[in-house]
Design an enzyme around this catalytic site. Structure first.
Site: not given
Ligand SMILES: [Zn+2]
Length: 206
Positions: A10-11, A62, A152
């Protein structure tokens, strides 16, 4: 016995850490899924292009600015998703088929608006919480067949822990799958919230 697992990041993309994650995954030909934060993709488009060119990865939406979907109205939710759809399509050639909501925040109303599979997780390395390489690895050792692991590529500790996590999982007979490969035909049914290959929820779609 072979076990299946999906690594999800993620991110990203993020200039400091995503290149390290990509180097590792590409060198070892490990399939994975990136849940793209739209603003970051705008900032580092080359990293998303590089990931797409590797033909190993799948991409999820996301959102554009990483607000909880429970804290913004319907119009904003649509905009958040459309902007990220647009940039991911531009960089990878495909609109993301699934969503990972920031913070995993989702409810009945939001699901109806989103109307796409929601990919949550069954195991979290929690790099965002402890920023510690050994703790990332220790959590990854809890992996089970069919798990979706939340990671992440935005986190330094995760980039550093990744080679060790891959090594551990390979030695323990896991094979790596993208989200579409792990979930298979399930993903083409009406939208669910997915936590792992074997656990999904149909809240709001009865
Ligand atoms: Zn996130």
């Amino acid at each position: 016995m072979t076990k299946e697992i999906a690594l999800t990041f993620d991110d990203g993309p993020w200039g400091l850490t995503t290149p390290r994650v990509l180097d590792e995954l590409i060198a070892q030909k490990i399939p994975a899924t990136f849940m793209i934060w739209g603003e970051h993709a705008k900032q580092y488009p080359e990293l998303v292009k590089r990931a797409a060119a590797a033909k190993l990865f799948s991409f999820g939406n996301h959102t554009f600015s990483h607000h909880s979907l429970l804290e913004i109205d319907e119009e904003e939710i649509r905009k958040e998703l459309e902007k990220t759809d647009h940039i991911v399509k531009e960089l990878t050639g495909e609109v993301p088929k699934f969503i990972r909501p920031p913070f995993g925040d989702i409810d009945f109303n939001t699901l109806k608006i989103v109307n796409r599979p929601i990919i949550c997780w069954s195991l979290d390395t929690e790099s965002w919480n402890h920023h510690d390489v050994n703790q990332c690895l220790e959590r990854a050792t809890k992996a089970k067949d069919g798990d979706i692991i939340l990671m992440h590529d935005y986190q330094e500790a995760e980039a550093e822990a990744l080679p060790k996590i891959i090594d551990y999982l390979q030695k323990n007979d896991f094979i790596f799958k993208t989200i579409p490969d792990l979930l298979g035909h399930q993903l083409n049914e009406e939208p669910y919230i997915y936590y792992s290959r074997n656990k999904r929820d149909k809240i709001g779609f009865k």
